[in-house]
Design a protein around this motif. Structure first.
Motif, mmCIF file in Angstrom:
data_model
loop_
_atom_site.group_PDB
_atom_site.id
_atom_site.type_symbol
_atom_site.label_atom_id
_atom_site.label_comp_id
_atom_site.label_asym_id
_atom_site.label_seq_id
_atom_site.Cartn_x
_atom_site.Cartn_y
_atom_site.Cartn_z
ATOM 1 N N THR A 74 0.837 -1.211 0.000
ATOM 2 C CA THR A 74 0.000 0.000 0.000
ATOM 3 C C THR A 74 0.866 1.254 0.000
ATOM 4 O O THR A 74 0.585 2.225 -0.710
ATOM 5 C CB THR A 74 -0.926 -0.004 1.228
ATOM 6 O OG1 THR A 74 -1.669 -1.228 1.252
ATOM 7 C CG2 THR A 74 -1.882 1.155 1.171
ATOM 8 N N ASN A 115 -7.160 -5.390 -2.019
ATOM 9 C CA ASN A 115 -8.123 -6.028 -1.119
ATOM 10 C C ASN A 115 -8.716 -7.296 -1.708
ATOM 11 O O ASN A 115 -9.773 -7.740 -1.265
ATOM 12 C CB ASN A 115 -9.238 -5.032 -0.775
ATOM 13 C CG ASN A 115 -8.708 -3.850 0.007
ATOM 14 O OD1 ASN A 115 -7.812 -4.002 0.840
ATOM 15 N ND2 ASN A 115 -9.212 -2.675 -0.278
ATOM 16 N N THR A 116 -8.048 -7.852 -2.684
ATOM 17 C CA THR A 116 -8.540 -9.090 -3.265
ATOM 18 C C THR A 116 -7.710 -10.260 -2.749
ATOM 19 O O THR A 116 -6.756 -10.081 -1.981
ATOM 20 C CB THR A 116 -8.462 -9.037 -4.794
ATOM 21 O OG1 THR A 116 -7.087 -8.990 -5.179
ATOM 22 C CG2 THR A 116 -9.187 -7.813 -5.338
ATOM 23 N N PRO A 173 -3.251 -10.249 -4.104
ATOM 24 C CA PRO A 173 -2.627 -8.929 -3.976
ATOM 25 C C PRO A 173 -1.567 -8.730 -5.043
ATOM 26 O O PRO A 173 -1.079 -9.699 -5.637
ATOM 27 C CB PRO A 173 -2.005 -8.979 -2.574
ATOM 28 C CG PRO A 173 -1.804 -10.412 -2.291
ATOM 29 C CD PRO A 173 -2.916 -11.132 -2.984
ATOM 30 N N ASP A 197 0.436 0.620 7.140
ATOM 31 C CA ASP A 197 -0.046 1.143 5.868
ATOM 32 C C ASP A 197 -0.395 2.623 6.036
ATOM 33 O O ASP A 197 -0.634 3.088 7.158
ATOM 34 C CB ASP A 197 -1.295 0.386 5.430
ATOM 35 C CG ASP A 197 -0.950 -0.978 4.840
ATOM 36 O OD1 ASP A 197 0.225 -1.169 4.444
ATOM 37 O OD2 ASP A 197 -1.824 -1.841 4.802
#
Lengths: 167, 63
Positions: free
Chosen positions: A88, A141-142, A145, B33
């Motif tokens: 991220t 978010n699957t 990734p 994150d």
């Protein structure tokens, strides 16, 4: 300020990030200097020996804008992909690089340094880079990734976007 | 391009680089994150830049 009570992974991570930032800065500086020298060299090649060398009015911006693009893009891409960050964070860093590059393109266009033909070229690269970033983010978010290879590919797309501003 | 414009451009570029470095450093140091607020801020800047870029698109000329 963070305290490092033990020379554990936090210390190593921060140390690596610092080294990465320094290397990124050095890489950007090298690219910037190379870009500058290339431009100066081409200007000198065009100069007539019997005339006084004159710098065109657009020369400073023409040299400066691509240099800044190279600096920002290399810093962000290197820092975003090479350091020990979460996917991220890497994707967000690439998005920053994309935005910084786009801001430079806007500035160059406003200064008249980007003609209509080059605008379309840049726009094509921009769409590709933006699409890859959006695709990466959507996959976070699957169950699948993004892989490191996919992140590197997106970084390449952002770098290609920056290179389009420096024809 | 004036010297003032050059300085402004360099300042903006440096500001962007500093923000990127600060964001990365913070996330790595805290091993986390980016927060939704940080993501939203980056996306807002991106959207703003894209709008300004679109406004500079070449005007279509009809023959």
């Amino acid at each position: 300020m963070a305290e490092f009570t033990t020379p554990g992974s936090d210390y190593v991570t921060t140390l690596l990030a610092g080294i990465g930032s320094a290397a990124a800065g050095l890489t950007g500086l090298i690219i910037a200097v190379n870009s500058l020298l290339r431009r100066v060299g081409s200007n000198n090649a065009d100069a007539q020996p019997t005339t006084v060398a004159r710098v065109p009015s657009k020369a400073p911006a023409a040299v400066f804008a691509p240099t800044i693009v190279a600096l920002i893009a290399s810093l962000a891409v290197f820092g975003g992909v090479s350091c020990n960050a979460t996917p991220t964070t890497k994707i967000l860093a690439l998005r920053e690089a994309y935005t910084a590059t786009l801001n430079t393109a806007v500035y160059a266009r406003q200064q008249g340094l980007i003609d209509d033909a080059q605008y379309h070229t840049i726009e094509q690269r921009r769409i590709i880079a933006a699409g890859m970033l959006d695709g990466l983010e959507a996959s976070l978010n699957t169950r699948l990734p993004p892989t490191p290879g996919q992140i590197v590919a997106a970084a390449d797309a952002v770098a290609a976007f920056g290179e389009a501003i420096n024809p | 391009m004036t010297l003032a414009q050059l300085i402004l451009l360099a300042s903006a570029a440096a500001d962007g680089a500093v923000k990127i470095a600060a964001l990365l450093e913070r996330c790595i140091r805290e091993n986390r994150d980016p927060t939704p607020a940080e993501v939203a801020e980056v996306k807002a800047r991106q959207a703003s830049a894209e709008i300004r870029w679109a406004d500079l698109a070449p005007k279509e000329v009809n023959p």
